[in-house]
Write a protein that holds these residues in place. Structure first.
Motif, PDB file in Angstrom:
ATOM      1  N   UNK A   1       2.552  18.881 -17.957  1.00  0.00           N
ATOM      2  CA  UNK A   1       1.543  19.805 -18.461  1.00  0.00           C
ATOM      3  C   UNK A   1       1.749  21.224 -18.013  1.00  0.00           C
ATOM      4  N   UNK A   2       2.665  21.428 -17.106  1.00  0.00           N
ATOM      5  CA  UNK A   2       2.658  22.723 -16.447  1.00  0.00           C
ATOM      6  C   UNK A   2       3.884  23.529 -16.765  1.00  0.00           C
ATOM      7  N   UNK A   3       3.736  24.812 -16.712  1.00  0.00           N
ATOM      8  CA  UNK A   3       4.899  25.657 -16.859  1.00  0.00           C
ATOM      9  C   UNK A   3       4.858  26.681 -15.741  1.00  0.00           C
ATOM     10  N   UNK A   4       6.011  27.240 -15.425  1.00  0.00           N
ATOM     11  CA  UNK A   4       6.061  28.150 -14.293  1.00  0.00           C
ATOM     12  C   UNK A   4       5.646  29.569 -14.616  1.00  0.00           C
ATOM     13  N   UNK A   5       5.645  29.917 -15.889  1.00  0.00           N
ATOM     14  CA  UNK A   5       5.363  31.302 -16.239  1.00  0.00           C
ATOM     15  C   UNK A   5       3.890  31.459 -16.556  1.00  0.00           C
ATOM     16  N   UNK A   6       3.217  32.407 -15.937  1.00  0.00           N
ATOM     17  CA  UNK A   6       1.802  32.598 -16.247  1.00  0.00           C
ATOM     18  C   UNK A   6       1.570  32.946 -17.704  1.00  0.00           C
TER      19      UNK A   6
ATOM     20  N   UNK B   1       0.828  -1.204   0.000  1.00  0.00           N
ATOM     21  CA  UNK B   1       0.000   0.000   0.000  1.00  0.00           C
ATOM     22  C   UNK B   1       0.864   1.257   0.000  1.00  0.00           C
ATOM     23  N   UNK B   2       1.898   1.258   0.840  1.00  0.00           N
ATOM     24  CA  UNK B   2       2.770   2.430   0.887  1.00  0.00           C
ATOM     25  C   UNK B   2       3.457   2.639  -0.451  1.00  0.00           C
ATOM     26  N   UNK B   3       3.878   1.518  -1.046  1.00  0.00           N
ATOM     27  CA  UNK B   3       4.540   1.625  -2.341  1.00  0.00           C
ATOM     28  C   UNK B   3       3.572   2.153  -3.388  1.00  0.00           C
ATOM     29  N   UNK B   4       2.316   1.687  -3.283  1.00  0.00           N
ATOM     30  CA  UNK B   4       1.299   2.147  -4.218  1.00  0.00           C
ATOM     31  C   UNK B   4       1.070   3.641  -4.110  1.00  0.00           C
ATOM     32  N   UNK B   5       1.025   4.143  -2.883  1.00  0.00           N
ATOM     33  CA  UNK B   5       0.842   5.578  -2.684  1.00  0.00           C
ATOM     34  C   UNK B   5       2.009   6.364  -3.254  1.00  0.00           C
ATOM     35  N   UNK B   6       3.200   5.819  -3.038  1.00  0.00           N
ATOM     36  CA  UNK B   6       4.389   6.494  -3.556  1.00  0.00           C
ATOM     37  C   UNK B   6       4.348   6.585  -5.072  1.00  0.00           C
ATOM     38  N   UNK B   7       3.975   5.459  -5.682  1.00  0.00           N
ATOM     39  CA  UNK B   7       3.919   5.453  -7.144  1.00  0.00           C
ATOM     40  C   UNK B   7       2.865   6.402  -7.650  1.00  0.00           C
ATOM     41  N   UNK B   8       1.754   6.467  -6.917  1.00  0.00           N
ATOM     42  CA  UNK B   8       0.699   7.381  -7.318  1.00  0.00           C
ATOM     43  C   UNK B   8       1.199   8.818  -7.276  1.00  0.00           C
TER      44      UNK B   8
ATOM     45  N   UNK C   1       4.595  13.460 -12.440  1.00  0.00           N
ATOM     46  CA  UNK C   1       4.966  13.343 -13.845  1.00  0.00           C
ATOM     47  C   UNK C   1       3.967  14.055 -14.726  1.00  0.00           C
ATOM     48  N   UNK C   2       2.706  13.800 -14.462  1.00  0.00           N
ATOM     49  CA  UNK C   2       1.666  14.419 -15.269  1.00  0.00           C
ATOM     50  C   UNK C   2       1.696  15.934 -15.110  1.00  0.00           C
ATOM     51  N   UNK C   3       1.822  16.372 -13.856  1.00  0.00           N
ATOM     52  CA  UNK C   3       1.806  17.810 -13.617  1.00  0.00           C
ATOM     53  C   UNK C   3       2.984  18.492 -14.283  1.00  0.00           C
TER      54      UNK C   3
END
Lengths: 873, 201
Positions: A558-563, A540-547, A553-555
């Motif tokens: 998709x994301x950039x720091x500059x508005x 379970x702990x490993x699962x949470x870590x992977x999540x 990774x997704x964030x």
């Protein structure tokens, strides 16, 4: 009325105890005992009417059909007595256990009382949604209690695991409960139990599965069994109360409560029997392999809960016979064993059974208590455990074989588990109290006080008394029986039935179990641990870590720091989708009505606004541009006057004024070099072209929208209704104001709440700055100007005085950084979000969560000052 | 003080402050039947505060208004909530407004009173509090003074030492939490080791 007191008085106690706790210290426990006692008495007063299944109802949210309905039938009163009774004992125990080593007694007892209140609410709940609400509340209280020593990592992780598992399964249960309500037409438990919904299709099976998953999660059955041993990071009173006697029994309670509804489902027996009896065996094996005292007890709790749930599963349609007996037996022995484990931990300082031994001589009374507890766990004669086991075996032998495979599976599980249970009970008792006296005991042992021993002694005594006179117990428990759940024709409880099959079986099991333990002991196979395959909590702990890694990774992708990177996406989406829709639906009709003769006054104002905006683009200098922008804003208020909306005009004027001053203040913090573009990268030509195109696109879109909206009739007539009703209904002639305050008062309330939250968030963000541990330890710091002066505030100013370049808005004694440090600032700035232009480095190595523009720019460009005294009026 | 000290400006602002506040109060009271209301009155009062801070300096203003503006804002929100919740005691629904028309009042003759005024008062206080706080913080930092003092900084700061996301991983224990428990506000150094903080009672 006394039911309300019983349920909600502990809640009141929970509210006032933290404040009391600071003054009373360890004596807070006695106040808590008082609250629990009153609650217990309140529940006890319901005993005489338990057989009548009274309902108490108070309306709460009539539009949802939700009222505070409490059902006080035998099952509820029985569980209520168990909860409140154990509560009294536990708080009494806690008053002795939590001595000066602990802090925050007030908080601890407050959480315990909160839990007790939530638990009582759950068992007495008469409405399915109310049951769910209190169910979740017990989960939250459990989270708070497990994580009570939150400076220890294992407490935090245990609490988090418990909350996640019980909440997630609770949500699944909510789905089942809502479906059940839909199917049955009502969520009121009394009505549901009286007329359970009959369903020919398999839909009830699905509902059963959903609800039972919730029960399995709370009662730590497979595959959720791993949260319970990890919850042992809680202080022992908590473990003894929540995780042995009361909260984990909620799954059992739910199965009992919804027995009349679900018993006719096809899946009821196989699902419960397989999962519960399987868990029973698994728990017993794990208890045998564990070495921590509390872990052994936790796993044996898991096992016993499996038995209790499976018992409901295998029950015939007429009802169960002796479930209360088994439940009460478990409460007696598990409660006392947990308390003893706590006392041993308290006295010796360790919970590892391998390091404890030979306590019999030093604490014989404790040994007797544990002996009784272990005997009850093993089912030896003289205790309620024996009575429980005899009747269980009797039912097993008579009824289970009728169910073929399932029956034989259950039978096998029970027999094997009993064997292993005897073995680990013997191991528990023998390991702690006999054997050579270990070093740990010699060094750390200090005797427990009698007050600490009293609650487990009471429980053990109850076990013995009822074990020797089960008729008493039988008569007591008969008052709590419920129609639909209990088969009343079961006869009395006797101690001696003659030499029956059950007696022979249990004797054989006892002998075999002791032999197993002796075998293990003889061959010193004590160094065993739980195999990794069974360590679900690690998975379970490993699962949470992977999540977590996956979301990062997704964030990051998709994301950039500059508005500024988001704006083109947003704006082009807006233009393409909204503009495209307009063009597609209206086509050339879009531009109807453009060529009407303009009103000269309005045309002049529009022209002035256009001029102001053009001035913003053309002129240089931030202050000039800002003033021109404000001019445009002020001119818009003129439009409001023209359209006879004085409130809006006033608001616009004032807001424009305040905003102008705000932004002027912000801008005045920037040195002139920033204004001249020394601090940022200019856009490339392509990007500039895109910006121009987007701006023109937005302008055209707004033009089209205004044309379309002023042409069409409005869909709703709310405005006219408000104008009509403002005097009659709201007694005010100003429709704008009555809308804000009266007709749409809730919106306004929400708005000012959001305003306050935003302000607090901004202030919090101003304080939020990534600091190293050393910086934090040295005291609160922030960039100069937003926090305390730095201790080592060196005077960079004198050598880098820009002299005449000092902006007029900054007083003479505060200088700005000049020359060389600009380079330093620029490199720092370029590594972070830039205000108006594309940053040099897009993928910041350390992504931040700070607000882009204001806070970071201002902190980077703060004028450094001399050491000024902390000015606090 | 922003800019060179101007005696004309300072003197005029002292009067103007009073007048603008009276006007703001007037706007507040007339809001129900004529243009005005809580928001507008709040903004007008805030504009007066800003003028005063420009003239006298933020320090003087802090001496004038001793209480933290955010507390004023919170009081306003509480007022609004309570004015909405009070009807529930008498079995009406949330945010029911009551208006009464009183005849024969000594000085005024006829008077119109109602609970929307209390609600509007809440709105007024919130707007004043928020605007003042933000302006003060920014004005002070513009003048090179600390925007928030130590106690305020602790009040508004997050107890997290490390940001929510960090490559290096969050720090294992947060001693700040132990410190936060044992004493709220006004203590010396914030992070006490858990062992030391155990004897809080």
């Amino acid at each position: 009325m006394n039911l309300l007191i019983a349920i909600f008085l502990p809640l009141l106690g929970a509210a006032i105890l933290p404040a009391l706790g600071r003054r009373l210290g360890p004596r807070t426990g006695w106040v808590a005992v008082a609250f629990a006692l009153v609650s217990f008495l309140g529940v006890a007063m319901l005993i005489p009417t338990a057989h009548a299944s009274r309902t108490f109802a108070w309306p709460w949210v009539p539009s949802l059909g939700l009222s505070l309905v409490f059902l006080a039938d035998g099952l509820a009163v029985f569980f209520g007595l168990v909860v409140s009774g154990m509560g009294v004992l536990i708080m009494f125990y806690g008053a002795f256990y939590l001595d000066g080593h602990y802090r925050d007694h007030g908080r601890f007892y407050s959480y315990l009382l909160l839990f007790m209140s939530a638990m009582l609410g759950t068992v007495f709940a008469g409405h399915l949604l109310l049951l769910f609400i209190f169910w979740e509340l017990t989960g939250i209280a459990s989270f708070l209690l497990i994580g009570f020593n939150h400076d220890k990592a294992e407490s935090r992780e245990g609490a988090r695991m418990a909350l996640l598992i019980t909440s997630l399964t609770g949500l699944v249960m909510l789905a089942g409960v809502v479906l059940l309500g839909q199917l049955g037409g009502t969520m009121n438990l009394a009505e549901l139990l009286a007329n359970p919904p009959r369903d020919a299709t398999g839909f009830m099976n699905l509902i059963l599965l959903l609800v039972v998953i919730g029960a399995f999660g709370k009662s730590a059955q497979f595959p959720f069994q791993f949260w319970l041993p990890n919850a042992m990071a809680a202080p022992t009173p908590v473990s003894a109360y929540l995780h042995s006697a009361t909260m984990v029994k909620l799954g059992v309670f739910l199965c009992g409560r919804l027995f009349p509804v679900f018993q006719q489902c096809d899946w009821w027996m196989p699902l419960l029997a397989i999962v519960a009896f399987g868990t029973m065996l698994l728990g017993a094996v794990l208890a045998f392999l564990a070495v921590d005292l509390k872990a052994i007890l936790a796993y044996s709790t898991v096992s016993q809960l499996g038995l209790l749930i499976g018992y409901y599963g295998m029950a015939p349609a007429e009802g169960v016979d002796f479930d209360y007996l088994h439940i009460l037996n478990h409460v007696f022995y598990k409660g006392s064993l947990f308390m003893v484990a706590g006392i041993v931990d308290h006295a010796v300082g360790t919970r590892d059974i391998r390091e404890i031994g030979g306590l019999w001589k030093r604490a014989p009374l404790l040994g007797v208590i544990m002996l009784i507890g272990c005997a009850a766990m093993a089912g030896l004669p003289g205790t309620t455990g024996f009575v429980s086991k005899e009747y269980l075996l009797k039912e097993v032998f008579t009824q289970f074989p009728a169910h073929e495979y399932l029956g034989w599976f259950a039978l096998g599980c029970i027999v094997l588990t009993s064997l292993i249970k005897i073995a680990f009970s013997a191991r528990l008792f023998h390991g702690v109290f006999f054997g050579p006296v270990t070093d740990v005991v010699k060094r750390h042992y200090h005797a427990p006080s009698f007050g600490l021993l009293l609650p487990p002694l009471l429980l053990a005594a109850a076990s013995v008394v009822f074990g020797c006179h089960p008729q008493l117990l039988g008569q007591l428990l008969a008052t709590f029986e419920v129609n639909g759940l209990h088969n009343r024709a079961h006869g009395e409880l006797h101690l001696w039935h003659g030499i029956t099959r059950e007696l022979l079986t249990s004797t054989a099991l006892v002998v075999a179990g002791l032999a197993l333990y002796a075998f293990i002991y003889r061959w010193r196979a004590n160094d065993h641990s739980i195999p990794r395959a069974l360590r679900f909590d690690l998975a379970f702990a490993r699962g949470l870590e992977l999540f977590g890694k996956f979301t990062k990774l997704v964030t990051r992708g998709l994301r950039s720091d500059a508005p500024m990177d988001y704006l083109p996406v947003l704006i082009s989406f807006l233009i393409l989708v909204v503009g495209g829709t307009l063009v597609r639906t209206l086509g050339p009709a879009l531009l109807d009505g453009v060529w009407t003769a303009p009103d000269p006054l309005r045309a002049m104002i529009a022209g002035l606004i256009v001029l102001a905006v053009v001035a913003v683009i053309v002129l240089r200098g931030w202050i000039t541009q800002l003033v021109c922008l404000s001019v445009a804003g002020f001119l818009i208020s003129f439009y409001y006057v023209l359209y006879r909306a004085p409130d809006l005009a006033l608001t616009q004027l004032l807001v424009e004024t305040v905003t102008l001053i705000l932004v002027l203040l912000l801008l005045s913090r920037f040195p002139r070099s920033a204004e001249q573009g020394e601090w940022s990268q200019p856009f490339s030509a392509a990007r500039r072209g895109l910006n121009v195109a987007l701006s023109l696109g937005v302008g055209a879109l707004m033009f089209a929208l205004v044309l379309v909206f002023t042409r069409e009739e409005p869909a709703s007539r709310v405005g006219e209704l408000v104008l009509e009703q403002t005097l009659p209904l709201a007694a005010g002639a100003n429709a704008v104001n009555t809308t804000l305050v009266d007709f749409r008062g809730l919106d306004t309330l929400g708005e000012i709440a959001v305003l306050l939250i935003t302000a607090l968030g901004c202030l919090g963000l101003l304080m939020r700055r990534k600091r190293t541990r050393e910086e934090y330890l040295s005291g609160p710091k922030g960039p100069a100007g937003f926090g305390i002066e730095h201790e080592d505030g060196e005077d960079e100013l004198s050598s880098q005085n820009r002299g005449a370049e000092v902006r007029r808005s900054v007083p003479p004694h505060a200088r700005l950084q000049g020359g060389t440090s600009v380079v330093g600032q620029a490199s720092r700035l370029s590594g972070e979000a830039s205000a108006c232009h594309a940053p040099l480095d897009r993928r910041d190595a350390r992504p931040t969560t700070r607000l882009g523009l204001a806070a970071r720019i201002l902190s980077a460009l703060t004028p450094r000052t001399r050491n000024q005294p902390e000015g606090r009026p | 003080m922003i800019g060179p000290r101007s005696w004309i400006f300072t003197t005029v602002v002292r009067f103007a402050f009073f007048i603008i506040n009276v006007f703001a109060f007037y706007l507040f009271l007339r809001g129900h039947n004529a243009p005005g209301g809580g928001f507008i009155a709040g903004l007008a009062s805030a504009a007066a505060m800003i003028l005063l801070s420009l003239a006298l300096g933020v320090e003087a203003l802090h001496r004038l208004i001793r209480v933290d503006p955010v507390r004023i804002a919170a009081t306003g929100l509480l007022t609004a909530m309570l004015s909405g919740a009070a009807p529930m005691i008498f079995r009406h629904s949330f945010l029911t407004q009551f208006n009464w028309h009183l005849h024969g009042v000594p000085v005024f003759g006829e008077l119109h009173v109602g609970t929307p005024l209390v609600f509007d008062l809440g709105v007024y206080l919130v707007v004043i509090g928020i605007t003042c706080k933000i302006i003060f913080v920014l004005a002070k930092s513009t003048q090179g003074l600390p925007g928030l003092v130590a106690e305020e900084e602790r009040r508004y700061s997050s107890p997290l030492e490390s940001p929510i996301e960090s490559e290096a991983g969050a720090s294992a224990s947060s001693p700040a939490l132990g410190g936060h428990q044992s004493g709220v506000g006004g203590e010396g150094s914030v992070p006490a080791e858990p062992k030391e903080a155990r004897d809080a009672d």
